[in-house]
Design an enzyme around this catalytic site. Structure first.
Site, PDB file in Angstrom:
ATOM      1  N   TYR A 100       0.866  -1.185   0.000  1.00  0.00           N
ATOM      2  CA  TYR A 100       0.000   0.000   0.000  1.00  0.00           C
ATOM      3  C   TYR A 100       0.899   1.230   0.000  1.00  0.00           C
ATOM      4  O   TYR A 100       2.087   1.141  -0.312  1.00  0.00           O
ATOM      5  CB  TYR A 100      -0.896  -0.115   1.249  1.00  0.00           C
ATOM      6  CG  TYR A 100      -2.133   0.721   1.247  1.00  0.00           C
ATOM      7  CD1 TYR A 100      -2.984   0.751   0.154  1.00  0.00           C
ATOM      8  CD2 TYR A 100      -2.463   1.486   2.365  1.00  0.00           C
ATOM      9  CE1 TYR A 100      -4.133   1.535   0.175  1.00  0.00           C
ATOM     10  CE2 TYR A 100      -3.615   2.259   2.394  1.00  0.00           C
ATOM     11  CZ  TYR A 100      -4.446   2.280   1.287  1.00  0.00           C
ATOM     12  OH  TYR A 100      -5.574   3.047   1.307  1.00  0.00           O
ATOM     13  N   ARG A 153      -6.212   9.876 -11.140  1.00  0.00           N
ATOM     14  CA  ARG A 153      -5.640  10.579  -9.973  1.00  0.00           C
ATOM     15  C   ARG A 153      -5.119   9.523  -9.016  1.00  0.00           C
ATOM     16  O   ARG A 153      -5.746   9.178  -8.043  1.00  0.00           O
ATOM     17  CB  ARG A 153      -6.724  11.467  -9.323  1.00  0.00           C
ATOM     18  CG  ARG A 153      -6.188  12.515  -8.396  1.00  0.00           C
ATOM     19  CD  ARG A 153      -5.782  11.939  -7.022  1.00  0.00           C
ATOM     20  NE  ARG A 153      -6.879  11.699  -6.127  1.00  0.00           N
ATOM     21  CZ  ARG A 153      -6.940  10.680  -5.253  1.00  0.00           C
ATOM     22  NH1 ARG A 153      -5.976   9.779  -5.179  1.00  0.00           N
ATOM     23  NH2 ARG A 153      -7.972  10.544  -4.470  1.00  0.00           N
ATOM     24  N   LYS A 171      -5.526  -2.329  -3.049  1.00  0.00           N
ATOM     25  CA  LYS A 171      -6.711  -2.144  -2.184  1.00  0.00           C
ATOM     26  C   LYS A 171      -7.369  -3.502  -1.914  1.00  0.00           C
ATOM     27  O   LYS A 171      -7.787  -3.790  -0.789  1.00  0.00           O
ATOM     28  CB  LYS A 171      -7.715  -1.201  -2.856  1.00  0.00           C
ATOM     29  CG  LYS A 171      -7.246   0.245  -2.962  1.00  0.00           C
ATOM     30  CD  LYS A 171      -7.719   1.097  -1.791  1.00  0.00           C
ATOM     31  CE  LYS A 171      -7.134   2.503  -1.867  1.00  0.00           C
ATOM     32  NZ  LYS A 171      -7.423   3.345  -0.714  1.00  0.00           N
ATOM     33  N   GLU A 242     -12.261   4.153  -7.130  1.00  0.00           N
ATOM     34  CA  GLU A 242     -11.002   4.549  -6.493  1.00  0.00           C
ATOM     35  C   GLU A 242     -10.156   5.419  -7.412  1.00  0.00           C
ATOM     36  O   GLU A 242      -9.952   5.091  -8.586  1.00  0.00           O
ATOM     37  CB  GLU A 242     -10.209   3.273  -6.147  1.00  0.00           C
ATOM     38  CG  GLU A 242      -9.009   3.516  -5.279  1.00  0.00           C
ATOM     39  CD  GLU A 242      -9.378   3.910  -3.853  1.00  0.00           C
ATOM     40  OE1 GLU A 242     -10.222   3.236  -3.251  1.00  0.00           O
ATOM     41  OE2 GLU A 242      -8.807   4.904  -3.361  1.00  0.00           O
ATOM     42  N   ASP A 243      -9.665   6.503  -6.866  1.00  0.00           N
ATOM     43  CA  ASP A 243      -8.691   7.362  -7.551  1.00  0.00           C
ATOM     44  C   ASP A 243      -9.152   7.840  -8.930  1.00  0.00           C
ATOM     45  O   ASP A 243      -8.366   7.860  -9.895  1.00  0.00           O
ATOM     46  CB  ASP A 243      -7.312   6.678  -7.596  1.00  0.00           C
ATOM     47  CG  ASP A 243      -6.666   6.672  -6.202  1.00  0.00           C
ATOM     48  OD1 ASP A 243      -7.353   7.027  -5.216  1.00  0.00           O
ATOM     49  OD2 ASP A 243      -5.488   6.301  -6.091  1.00  0.00           O
ATOM     50  N   ASP A 265     -14.394   5.411  -2.395  1.00  0.00           N
ATOM     51  CA  ASP A 265     -13.499   5.298  -1.241  1.00  0.00           C
ATOM     52  C   ASP A 265     -12.833   6.625  -0.905  1.00  0.00           C
ATOM     53  O   ASP A 265     -12.687   6.980   0.262  1.00  0.00           O
ATOM     54  CB  ASP A 265     -12.451   4.242  -1.577  1.00  0.00           C
ATOM     55  CG  ASP A 265     -11.482   4.000  -0.451  1.00  0.00           C
ATOM     56  OD1 ASP A 265     -11.927   3.947   0.703  1.00  0.00           O
ATOM     57  OD2 ASP A 265     -10.279   3.848  -0.733  1.00  0.00           O
ATOM     58  N   ASP A 266     -12.407   7.379  -1.924  1.00  0.00           N
ATOM     59  CA  ASP A 266     -11.691   8.636  -1.668  1.00  0.00           C
ATOM     60  C   ASP A 266     -12.602   9.677  -1.033  1.00  0.00           C
ATOM     61  O   ASP A 266     -12.164  10.484  -0.226  1.00  0.00           O
ATOM     62  CB  ASP A 266     -11.095   9.179  -2.969  1.00  0.00           C
ATOM     63  CG  ASP A 266     -10.097   8.198  -3.543  1.00  0.00           C
ATOM     64  OD1 ASP A 266      -9.067   7.972  -2.900  1.00  0.00           O
ATOM     65  OD2 ASP A 266     -10.367   7.611  -4.613  1.00  0.00           O
ATOM     66  N   ASN A 412      -1.140  11.385  -0.081  1.00  0.00           N
ATOM     67  CA  ASN A 412      -0.276  10.228  -0.334  1.00  0.00           C
ATOM     68  C   ASN A 412       0.334  10.347  -1.728  1.00  0.00           C
ATOM     69  O   ASN A 412      -0.231  11.039  -2.576  1.00  0.00           O
ATOM     70  CB  ASN A 412      -1.113   8.943  -0.268  1.00  0.00           C
ATOM     71  CG  ASN A 412      -1.749   8.764   1.086  1.00  0.00           C
ATOM     72  OD1 ASN A 412      -1.102   8.927   2.097  1.00  0.00           O
ATOM     73  ND2 ASN A 412      -3.031   8.446   1.101  1.00  0.00           N
ATOM     74  N   ASN A 456      -5.875   6.893   7.176  1.00  0.00           N
ATOM     75  CA  ASN A 456      -5.984   6.424   5.799  1.00  0.00           C
ATOM     76  C   ASN A 456      -7.248   5.577   5.694  1.00  0.00           C
ATOM     77  O   ASN A 456      -7.596   4.864   6.644  1.00  0.00           O
ATOM     78  CB  ASN A 456      -4.746   5.575   5.467  1.00  0.00           C
ATOM     79  CG  ASN A 456      -4.669   5.235   4.000  1.00  0.00           C
ATOM     80  OD1 ASN A 456      -5.535   4.552   3.461  1.00  0.00           O
ATOM     81  ND2 ASN A 456      -3.648   5.735   3.343  1.00  0.00           N
TER      82      ASN A 456
END
Ligand code: NAI
Ligand code: PYR
Ligand code: MG
Length: 553
Positions: A100, A153, A171, A242-243, A265-266, A412, A456
């Site tokens: 991670y 991202r 993840k 995610e991202d 999630d973000d 991060n 996190n």
């Protein structure tokens, strides 16, 4: 739930060793070696799982650097999943920074270079019109959790295109290691819609679709085709986004959150963990959440998601909507968000300060330091992607204005972190209450070593996966995330009785914490009517039954 036995009627010989879900390598007993046609294909020694873990741990430690360790672990995961997960769960604190953040970030940057074996699904725009057929090619029929990214991202590293696949893989490894989701029932997905990073696209080793990013209605149609395929093939799956870049993340979530089992999630996972950490910090600083003045640096999807949940928590604790908003200031790349700023999204406008307020200030276009001087924040949160943004001037100014500055540099990987906790302690005379997005070594406060909490979303997403799987929930509701945040704050409070103390439970306790957070979220799912009726005892038992653990059956 344990690992599955080798399906001997289907697999024999090399095929048994090639299937990472059933392979046991040197742990196959003499009887099994005969039964599956393996005799002679393995060295004569028969090892226990514990002996295998010790050998693999030594090999892990012998790797030259963290990326080499990641390559080693990924190869182990692709060879023998039980052994991989046992190694990770036996050494969670040591393995988390590799599978991670921060190493997964470097692993993504170098994804094409270090690529070894396929995992998950690459759904490329070039294959549009055939996405359901591609989804039907998935390696395992039954899937509980999908983590999907379009790579735009990746952490604070920007648009990495198909190289972003490292994130869904990482993840989902934590869904299993922390949340106990059966690895055979997880599916990492990369929506390859191109990349606007020329350096990535022009790298001769790049394994993605070499094209500029697809945008507008073409992008939306592709996402729709993907979601329709998921609904048709895997109607009960938990779909985690995610991202995605902020421009995509929020609209996608709004489009699907009320009609399927999905969350971002973000936006939502991050919000729950930050509220948990902030609750803990508020208690230690002896300033209630409703008395905090919060300066958020960054106005992207993560920052706005966090603020929405913090604001709601303030309202639940007794403030009016306006009072809660009045305690929040947001600074982005162009300075403070005010009502005179053009181009803010509706979600950002909700936090824009009235331009009249600035009459008292000595500037009409306040920077971060102006905001600190005028607001005297009790809490400073960084979700900006900018490494080192909380410099000595910012931090010592804040420390001069409040007793216990709560400072959360959450971007991060480590290179994007707004501050290093050791600096924060030096600049605040050890008074700061700190949590970071990526892992840091302990800091010294008055000669005592204090662990730095890692705020996190890993404290939340595996638990949500476990909760929905065990409770058979059909939606991820806001109450489930609030319940997760509250329980996380409670677990932290039980541990952090002294001051200084870490703001969250230790990473080594992630699996146990996830079970408690999962129970709280599952209870909220039942209460919200998005899961079948069940008592707390029944849910506890269901969570216990649902957990996959790395043992040979
Ligand atoms: N700790 C955790 O659990 C999580 C951390 N993150 C981190 O949050 C970061 C941001 O994620 P997103 O919101 O999706 O990104 P984003 O790119 O949408 O947002 C970044 C925001 O920071 C602002 N910004 C950029 N430079 C700035 C500067 N010099 N001063 C003030 N503001 C500045 C931008 O204007 C923008 O509003 C990433 O680094 C990500 O790794 C995200 C989710 C979870
Ligand atoms: C932790 C996480 O989800 C991120 O940095 O994007
Ligand atoms: Mg993320």
């Amino acid at each position: 739930m344990e690992s599955r036995p080798v399906p001997s009627s289907v697999l024999v010989g090399q095929a048994v060793l090639d299937d990472a879900l059933t392979n046991r390598g040197t742990a196959f007993t003499d009887e099994e070696r005969d039964a599956y046609g393996l005799r002679g294909m393995l060295p004569p020694a028969v090892e226990t799982l514990e002996e295998q873990v010790a050998r693999c741990h030594a090999a892990f430690l012998a790797c030259a650097d963290p990326v080499a360790q990641l390559i080693y672990l990924r190869q182990l995961q692709d060879t023998n999943e039980v052994l991989f997960y046992r190694l990770v769960t036996d050494h969670v604190s040591e393995m988390l920074p590799v599978v991670y953040t921060p190493t997964v970030g470097e692993g993504c940057r170098r994804f094409s270079e270090i690529y070894r074996r396929p995992r998950g699904l690459f759904l490329s725009y070039a294959d549009r019109g055939r996405i359901r057929e591609l989804l039907a090619n998935r390696p395992h029929r039954d899937v509980d959790v999908i983590v999907v990214t379009d790579g735009q991202r990746i952490l604070g590293l920007g648009d990495l295109g198909a190289n972003g696949m490292g994130i869904p893989i990482g993840k989902l490894s934590l869904y299993t290691a922390v949340g106990g989701i059966d690895p055979a029932r997880t599916l990492p997905v990369l929506l390859d819609v191109g990349t606007d990073t020329t350096e990535v696209r022009d790298d001769p080793r790049y394994l993605g679709w070499r094209h500029k990013r697809v945008t507008g209605s073409d992008y939306d149609d592709f996402v729709t085709e993907f979601v329709d395929a998921v609904r048709a093939e895997l109607p009960d799956v938990l779909l985690q986004w995610e991202d995605f870049a902020t421009a995509q993340a929020r609209p996608i979530l709004e489009r699907y959150r009320d009609t399927m089992l999905t969350f971002n999630d973000d936006i939502q996972g991050t919000a729950a963990v930050v509220l948990g950490a902030l609750t803990s910090a508020a208690r230690l600083s002896k300033v209630a959440l409703t008395g905090q003045r919060v300066v958020m640096v960054g106005a992207g999807s993560a920052a706005i998601g966090v603020l929405d949940m913090v604001r709601e928590a303030m309202v639940r604790a007794g403030l009016s909507e306006d009072e809660a908003r009045g305690r929040i200031w947001v600074v982005d790349v162009d300075g403070l968000l005010t009502t005179s700023r053009r181009g803010l999204s509706p979600e950002q406008q909700a936090y824009a300060r009235d331009a009249d307020e600035l009459d008292e200030w000595t500037t009409t276009k306040p920077s971060l330091i102006d905001v600190i001087e005028n607001v005297a924040p009790t809490t400073l949160v960084g979700l900006s992607t900018v490494g080192g943004l909380f410099d000595e001037e910012v931090v010592s100014t804040m420390a001069g204005l409040v007793d216990r500055p709560i400072i959360l540099p959450l971007s991060n990987p480590t290179s994007s972190s707004e501050a290093d906790p050791a600096d924060l302690m030096t600049w605040t005379g050890g008074l700061a209450l700190v949590a970071t997005g990526s892992p840091y070594p302990p800091v010294e406060v008055d000669g005592v070593e204090v662990e730095v909490a890692q705020s996190n979303n890993v404290y939340v997403f595996p638990a949500i996966g476990l909760a929905v799987t065990a409770a058979r929930a059909t939606r991820v509701t806001d109450s489930m995330l609030v319940a997760a945040a509250t329980e996380l704050g409670a677990v932290a409070a039980e541990r952090a009785t002294d001051d200084p103390a870490p703001l969250l439970p230790p990473v080594s306790d992630l699996p146990a914490t996830a079970r408690r957070v999962a129970l709280a979220a599952a209870l909220a799912a039942v209460e919200d009517g998005v899961a079948p009726p069940a008592t707390e005892a029944q849910l506890r038992a269901a969570i216990h039954r649902a957990r996959w653990t790395p043992h040979y059956a």
